[in-house]
Design a protein around this motif. Structure first.
Motif, PDB file in Angstrom:
ATOM      1  N   ASP A  31      39.898  86.211  21.994  1.00 20.59           N
ATOM      2  CA  ASP A  31      39.167  84.958  22.165  1.00 20.59           C
ATOM      3  C   ASP A  31      37.777  84.976  21.552  1.00 20.59           C
ATOM      4  O   ASP A  31      37.201  83.930  21.286  1.00 20.59           O
ATOM      5  CB  ASP A  31      39.048  84.608  23.656  1.00 20.59           C
ATOM      6  N   LYS A  32      37.217  86.169  21.310  1.00 20.51           N
ATOM      7  CA  LYS A  32      35.850  86.260  20.829  1.00 20.51           C
ATOM      8  C   LYS A  32      35.704  86.848  19.426  1.00 20.51           C
ATOM      9  O   LYS A  32      34.800  86.475  18.696  1.00 20.51           O
ATOM     10  CB  LYS A  32      35.013  87.090  21.795  1.00 20.51           C
ATOM     11  N   ILE A  33      36.575  87.774  19.051  1.00 18.29           N
ATOM     12  CA  ILE A  33      36.363  88.582  17.845  1.00 18.29           C
ATOM     13  C   ILE A  33      37.607  88.608  16.945  1.00 18.29           C
ATOM     14  O   ILE A  33      38.729  88.663  17.435  1.00 18.29           O
ATOM     15  CB  ILE A  33      36.029  90.045  18.239  1.00 18.29           C
ATOM     16  N   LEU A  46      34.189  90.117  13.036  1.00 24.37           N
ATOM     17  CA  LEU A  46      33.476  88.854  12.901  1.00 24.37           C
ATOM     18  C   LEU A  46      33.770  88.040  14.147  1.00 24.37           C
ATOM     19  O   LEU A  46      34.934  87.862  14.509  1.00 24.37           O
ATOM     20  CB  LEU A  46      33.938  88.116  11.644  1.00 24.37           C
ATOM     21  N   ALA A  47      32.712  87.581  14.794  1.00 25.19           N
ATOM     22  CA  ALA A  47      32.892  86.766  15.995  1.00 25.19           C
ATOM     23  C   ALA A  47      33.354  85.367  15.594  1.00 25.19           C
ATOM     24  O   ALA A  47      32.871  84.797  14.613  1.00 25.19           O
ATOM     25  CB  ALA A  47      31.578  86.679  16.772  1.00 25.19           C
ATOM     26  N   TRP A  48      34.290  84.820  16.365  1.00 27.37           N
ATOM     27  CA  TRP A  48      34.735  83.451  16.111  1.00 27.37           C
ATOM     28  C   TRP A  48      33.536  82.501  16.100  1.00 27.37           C
ATOM     29  O   TRP A  48      33.485  81.587  15.279  1.00 27.37           O
ATOM     30  CB  TRP A  48      35.731  82.996  17.184  1.00 27.37           C
ATOM     31  N   ALA A  49      32.591  82.722  17.015  1.00 29.50           N
ATOM     32  CA  ALA A  49      31.423  81.838  17.115  1.00 29.50           C
ATOM     33  C   ALA A  49      30.545  81.897  15.868  1.00 29.50           C
ATOM     34  O   ALA A  49      29.796  80.973  15.593  1.00 29.50           O
ATOM     35  CB  ALA A  49      30.594  82.205  18.348  1.00 29.50           C
ATOM     36  N   ASN A  53      33.018  79.787   7.414  1.00 32.65           N
ATOM     37  CA  ASN A  53      33.780  79.331   6.270  1.00 32.65           C
ATOM     38  C   ASN A  53      35.081  80.124   6.152  1.00 32.65           C
ATOM     39  O   ASN A  53      35.101  81.331   6.383  1.00 32.65           O
ATOM     40  CB  ASN A  53      32.956  79.527   4.991  1.00 32.65           C
ATOM     41  N   VAL A  54      36.145  79.422   5.794  1.00 36.31           N
ATOM     42  CA  VAL A  54      37.436  80.064   5.519  1.00 36.31           C
ATOM     43  C   VAL A  54      37.918  79.532   4.175  1.00 36.31           C
ATOM     44  O   VAL A  54      37.930  78.319   3.945  1.00 36.31           O
ATOM     45  CB  VAL A  54      38.489  79.752   6.607  1.00 36.31           C
ATOM     46  N   ASN A  74      30.696  84.522   7.520  1.00 31.52           N
ATOM     47  CA  ASN A  74      29.914  84.109   8.687  1.00 31.52           C
ATOM     48  C   ASN A  74      28.997  82.943   8.325  1.00 31.52           C
ATOM     49  O   ASN A  74      28.889  82.541   7.166  1.00 31.52           O
ATOM     50  CB  ASN A  74      29.147  85.285   9.299  1.00 31.52           C
ATOM     51  N   ARG A  75      28.347  82.371   9.319  1.00 33.71           N
ATOM     52  CA  ARG A  75      27.561  81.146   9.143  1.00 33.71           C
ATOM     53  C   ARG A  75      26.410  81.281   8.156  1.00 33.71           C
ATOM     54  O   ARG A  75      26.087  80.334   7.452  1.00 33.71           O
ATOM     55  CB  ARG A  75      27.024  80.666  10.487  1.00 33.71           C
ATOM     56  N   ASP A  76      25.776  82.440   8.088  1.00 32.92           N
ATOM     57  CA  ASP A  76      24.650  82.566   7.154  1.00 32.92           C
ATOM     58  C   ASP A  76      25.097  83.064   5.782  1.00 32.92           C
ATOM     59  O   ASP A  76      24.276  83.225   4.876  1.00 32.92           O
ATOM     60  CB  ASP A  76      23.541  83.447   7.727  1.00 32.92           C
ATOM     61  N   GLY A  77      26.396  83.291   5.593  1.00 37.32           N
ATOM     62  CA  GLY A  77      26.923  83.677   4.296  1.00 37.32           C
ATOM     63  C   GLY A  77      26.675  85.118   3.896  1.00 37.32           C
ATOM     64  O   GLY A  77      26.940  85.513   2.772  1.00 37.32           O
TER      65      GLY A  77
END
Length: 130
Positions: A31-33, A46-49, A53-54, A74-77
């Motif tokens: 659920d988290k990773i 990588l955390a789901w949160a 990008n996929v 991840n969010r910051d690339g």
């Protein structure tokens, strides 16, 4: 069927390269990773949160080498994980992404899997990426 003809003329059939049955890479998730073990002793998570990008990366290396890869960023690339589509656990990850990621573009996945050339197919961007 024509082995006798080959033997008669002394030509030996060239061995075709064998495709790996499965990748040594193993991917799992909870659920988290999302966890990826490369099969050579390295593991990435990588955390789901934090997933931002996929994409699907295609190459022209097939059919005897892996030629389709999930690229999770991840969010910051700053962190990307490449997962070959023949990795163990990859299908379960796909199902999880389809259910967890609103706006996941299944048609982009189909388009990527249908190509034989190199490319990058955007499957899911987070709406709030900078």
């Amino acid at each position: 069927m024509l082995d006798w003809l080959s033997k008669l003329f002394g030509r030996r059939p060239e061995a075709l390269p064998q495709r790996r049955v499965t990748s040594p890479v193993c991917v799992s998730h909870d659920d988290k990773i999302i966890s990826v073990d490369d099969g050579a002793g390295s593991a990435l998570t990588l955390a789901w949160a934090e997933l931002g990008n996929v994409a699907v990366l295609t190459t022209d290396a097939g059919p005897f080498e892996p030629d389709l890869f999930w690229i999770l960023t991840n969010r910051d690339g700053r962190q990307s994980i490449a997962i070959p589509m023949d990795a163990r656990g990859e299908h379960a990850l796909l199902v999880a992404m389809q259910s967890r990621l609103a706006g996941f573009d299944n048609m982009a996945v189909v388009e990527a899997m249908s190509t034989t050339s190199s490319g990058l197919f955007q499957v899911w961007p987070a709406a709030d990426l900078p």
